[in-house]
Write a protein that holds these residues in place. Structure first.
Motif, PDB file in Angstrom:
ATOM      1  N   TYR A  12       0.836  -1.197   0.000  1.00  0.00           N
ATOM      2  CA  TYR A  12       0.000   0.000   0.000  1.00  0.00           C
ATOM      3  C   TYR A  12       0.871   1.247   0.000  1.00  0.00           C
ATOM      4  N   ASP A  13       1.868   1.195   0.878  1.00  0.00           N
ATOM      5  CA  ASP A  13       2.765   2.337   1.033  1.00  0.00           C
ATOM      6  C   ASP A  13       3.533   2.619  -0.261  1.00  0.00           C
ATOM      7  N   GLU A  14       4.003   1.534  -0.884  1.00  0.00           N
ATOM      8  CA  GLU A  14       4.758   1.690  -2.128  1.00  0.00           C
ATOM      9  C   GLU A  14       3.896   2.291  -3.234  1.00  0.00           C
ATOM     10  N   THR A  15       2.640   1.801  -3.303  1.00  0.00           N
ATOM     11  CA  THR A  15       1.738   2.302  -4.344  1.00  0.00           C
ATOM     12  C   THR A  15       1.516   3.790  -4.167  1.00  0.00           C
ATOM     13  N   MET A  16       1.209   4.168  -2.940  1.00  0.00           N
ATOM     14  CA  MET A  16       0.968   5.579  -2.654  1.00  0.00           C
ATOM     15  C   MET A  16       2.205   6.381  -3.011  1.00  0.00           C
ATOM     16  N   GLY A  17       3.351   5.832  -2.579  1.00  0.00           N
ATOM     17  CA  GLY A  17       4.608   6.530  -2.808  1.00  0.00           C
ATOM     18  C   GLY A  17       4.890   6.726  -4.281  1.00  0.00           C
ATOM     19  N   SER A  18       4.700   5.666  -5.074  1.00  0.00           N
ATOM     20  CA  SER A  18       5.056   5.774  -6.481  1.00  0.00           C
ATOM     21  C   SER A  18       4.106   6.710  -7.214  1.00  0.00           C
ATOM     22  N   ARG A  19       2.843   6.743  -6.764  1.00  0.00           N
ATOM     23  CA  ARG A  19       1.901   7.660  -7.403  1.00  0.00           C
ATOM     24  C   ARG A  19       2.312   9.111  -7.136  1.00  0.00           C
ATOM     25  N   GLU A  20       2.738   9.319  -5.899  1.00  0.00           N
ATOM     26  CA  GLU A  20       3.168  10.661  -5.506  1.00  0.00           C
ATOM     27  C   GLU A  20       4.451  11.056  -6.260  1.00  0.00           C
ATOM     28  N   VAL A  21       5.367  10.086  -6.355  1.00  0.00           N
ATOM     29  CA  VAL A  21       6.623  10.334  -7.069  1.00  0.00           C
ATOM     30  C   VAL A  21       6.347  10.637  -8.540  1.00  0.00           C
ATOM     31  N   ARG A  22       5.412   9.885  -9.117  1.00  0.00           N
ATOM     32  CA  ARG A  22       5.065  10.084 -10.521  1.00  0.00           C
ATOM     33  C   ARG A  22       4.500  11.494 -10.739  1.00  0.00           C
ATOM     34  N   ARG A  23       3.608  11.875  -9.854  1.00  0.00           N
ATOM     35  CA  ARG A  23       3.004  13.213  -9.986  1.00  0.00           C
ATOM     36  C   ARG A  23       4.086  14.303  -9.887  1.00  0.00           C
ATOM     37  N   MET A  24       5.022  14.092  -8.939  1.00  0.00           N
ATOM     38  CA  MET A  24       6.091  15.080  -8.774  1.00  0.00           C
ATOM     39  C   MET A  24       6.976  15.140 -10.014  1.00  0.00           C
ATOM     40  N   GLU A  25       7.216  13.971 -10.591  1.00  0.00           N
ATOM     41  CA  GLU A  25       8.044  13.920 -11.803  1.00  0.00           C
ATOM     42  C   GLU A  25       7.340  14.649 -12.953  1.00  0.00           C
ATOM     43  N   LEU A  26       6.023  14.408 -13.079  1.00  0.00           N
ATOM     44  CA  LEU A  26       5.256  15.081 -14.131  1.00  0.00           C
ATOM     45  C   LEU A  26       5.268  16.592 -13.917  1.00  0.00           C
ATOM     46  N   GLU A  27       5.086  16.987 -12.658  1.00  0.00           N
ATOM     47  CA  GLU A  27       5.088  18.413 -12.322  1.00  0.00           C
ATOM     48  C   GLU A  27       6.406  19.079 -12.681  1.00  0.00           C
ATOM     49  N   LYS A  28       7.470  18.359 -12.340  1.00  0.00           N
ATOM     50  CA  LYS A  28       8.820  18.877 -12.570  1.00  0.00           C
ATOM     51  C   LYS A  28       9.108  19.027 -14.067  1.00  0.00           C
ATOM     52  N   ASP A  29       8.618  18.084 -14.881  1.00  0.00           N
ATOM     53  CA  ASP A  29       8.986  18.045 -16.296  1.00  0.00           C
ATOM     54  C   ASP A  29       8.027  18.783 -17.220  1.00  0.00           C
ATOM     55  N   LEU A  30       6.803  19.039 -16.716  1.00  0.00           N
ATOM     56  CA  LEU A  30       5.765  19.560 -17.619  1.00  0.00           C
ATOM     57  C   LEU A  30       6.154  20.879 -18.295  1.00  0.00           C
ATOM     58  N   HIS A  31       6.743  21.783 -17.526  1.00  0.00           N
ATOM     59  CA  HIS A  31       7.003  23.108 -18.099  1.00  0.00           C
ATOM     60  C   HIS A  31       8.053  23.083 -19.203  1.00  0.00           C
ATOM     61  N   ARG A  32       8.789  21.962 -19.298  1.00  0.00           N
ATOM     62  CA  ARG A  32       9.784  21.865 -20.371  1.00  0.00           C
ATOM     63  C   ARG A  32       9.304  21.042 -21.561  1.00  0.00           C
ATOM     64  N   ALA A  33       8.080  20.476 -21.420  1.00  0.00           N
ATOM     65  CA  ALA A  33       7.577  19.560 -22.450  1.00  0.00           C
ATOM     66  C   ALA A  33       7.386  20.258 -23.795  1.00  0.00           C
ATOM     67  N   LEU A  34       7.036  21.535 -23.744  1.00  0.00           N
ATOM     68  CA  LEU A  34       6.811  22.282 -24.992  1.00  0.00           C
ATOM     69  C   LEU A  34       8.112  22.462 -25.769  1.00  0.00           C
ATOM     70  N   GLU A  35       9.133  23.000 -25.062  1.00  0.00           N
ATOM     71  CA  GLU A  35      10.393  23.268 -25.752  1.00  0.00           C
ATOM     72  C   GLU A  35      11.073  21.978 -26.211  1.00  0.00           C
ATOM     73  N   HIS A  36      10.753  20.870 -25.548  1.00  0.00           N
ATOM     74  CA  HIS A  36      11.341  19.587 -25.939  1.00  0.00           C
ATOM     75  C   HIS A  36      10.478  18.819 -26.934  1.00  0.00           C
ATOM     76  N   ASN A  37       9.431  19.479 -27.432  1.00  0.00           N
ATOM     77  CA  ASN A  37       8.562  18.873 -28.446  1.00  0.00           C
ATOM     78  C   ASN A  37       7.965  17.536 -28.034  1.00  0.00           C
ATOM     79  N   GLN A  38       7.546  17.449 -26.771  1.00  0.00           N
ATOM     80  CA  GLN A  38       7.049  16.161 -26.288  1.00  0.00           C
ATOM     81  C   GLN A  38       5.527  16.008 -26.422  1.00  0.00           C
TER      82      GLN A  38
END
Ligand code: C2E
Ligand code: CA
Ligand code: CA
Ligand code: CA
Length: 278
Positions: A12-38
């Protein structure tokens, strides 16, 4: 039993953790997605069952993340709205959809394309300039562009939204109300909001066996006729859906039965073998 409990806790803990980590990763990368043509856009057909012909396409954004693969807008639109990135993102989507629509038109496929808008675009102040800019850049006829808004938007500041929608429609751009019938009900405001079409949310289509849901759809279709609005049923997945919706007076449908959201080369293939019933 104690060991199992501990295991379950860990999973349970791992699932919660990975979902949170994923969201943080998306948040971190989103603003560069345009310039990187993603980003890329997929197009889902809308089908007129009465004339048995294509009615248009909806443009839906996808993000090809370098590590996570293709990410659904369900995961990143809310992040983009929170950070304000939704404005440059939508500017890109609009430009891309207009360019694609123009290129289809030049190839002889004259079909309108719709683009989803978030409330943040209305709050950025210059929506009609943004839309005009996209049309001008692509050299696209405004009648081939449609914007999809949602019911909840009109609850923000109806007078301002109405004014902005009027400016957009005065350009010749069409407007439709997405996800109609869910969440906030704007039914009492429908005669004030300048729109051309209602999109019946897929929750209705999923629940057509319920007589009360059918009664609601029937009433919406009759009301739409009086208000001179087109009705587009979403989430049409099978022949039973089509049968019920046709009986209820729906003529335009969108859903996996007719076509999934597709990349443009897949649209080309799809056009060679249009949906059953043709
Ligand atoms: P939406 O505007 O209601 O789009 C319809 C969603 O339903 C799409 O999901 C589509 O793939 C899915 N769908 C279509 N046919 C069927 C069907 O027969 N069955 C089922 N179960 N689903 C179907 P998608 O592409 O994941 O988009 C989800 C939401 O993300 C959209 O809902 C829209 O609110 C938002 N979105 C997508 N692209 C954009 C964009 O460019 N800008 C903004 N602001 N929002 C976007
Ligand atoms: Ca939509
Ligand atoms: Ca929808
Ligand atoms: Ca939706």
């Amino acid at each position: 039993a104690k060991g199992m409990g501990k295991n379950q806790y860990c999973v349970y803990d791992e699932t919660m953790g990975s979902r949170e980590v994923r969201r943080m990763e998306l948040e971190k990368d989103l603003h560069r997605a345009l310039e990187h043509n993603q980003f890329f856009v997929v197009y889902q057909p809308k089908w007129n069952v009465k004339t048995n012909s294509l009615f248009g396409f909806e443009a839906l954004i996808r993000w090809d993340h370098p590590r996570l693969g293709v990410v659904s807008p369900v995961e990143f639109i809310s992040i983009a709205e929170e950070t304000g990135f939704i404005v440059p993102m939508t500017r890109w989507t609009l430009a891309e959809a207009c360019r694609q629509c123009k290129s289809w038109q030049e190839a002889g496929l004259v079909q309108p394309v719709s683009v989803n808008l978030s409330i943040r675009l209305f709050q950025s102040g210059s929506l009609h300039e943004l839309v005009q800019g996209a049309l001008d850049k692509a050299g696209l006829d405004p009648h081939l562009l449609e914007l999809e808004i949602t019911e909840s938007m009109v609850l923000h500041d109806i007078n301002d939204i109405v004014r902005q929608l009027q400016a957009i429609r005065a350009m010749g751009v069409r407007v439709s109300m997405d996800d109609f019938g869910t969440g906030y009900s704007s039914i009492g405001l429908l005669d004030r909001i300048p729109i051309d079409a209602l999109k019946l949310d897929k929750l209705f289509t999923n629940d057509l066996v319920t007589p009360s849901k059918r009664a609601i759809i029937n009433a919406i279709v009759l009301m739409a006729e009086t208000l001179n609005l087109e009705v587009i049923a979403e989430g049409v997945e099978n022949e039973e859906h089509i049968r019920f919706l046709t009986q209820l007076g729906c003529t335009v449908m969108q859903g996996y039965y007719y076509g999934r959201p597709m990349k443009t080369d897949e649209v080309g293939e799809w056009l060679k073998k249009p949906p059953a019933g043709g």
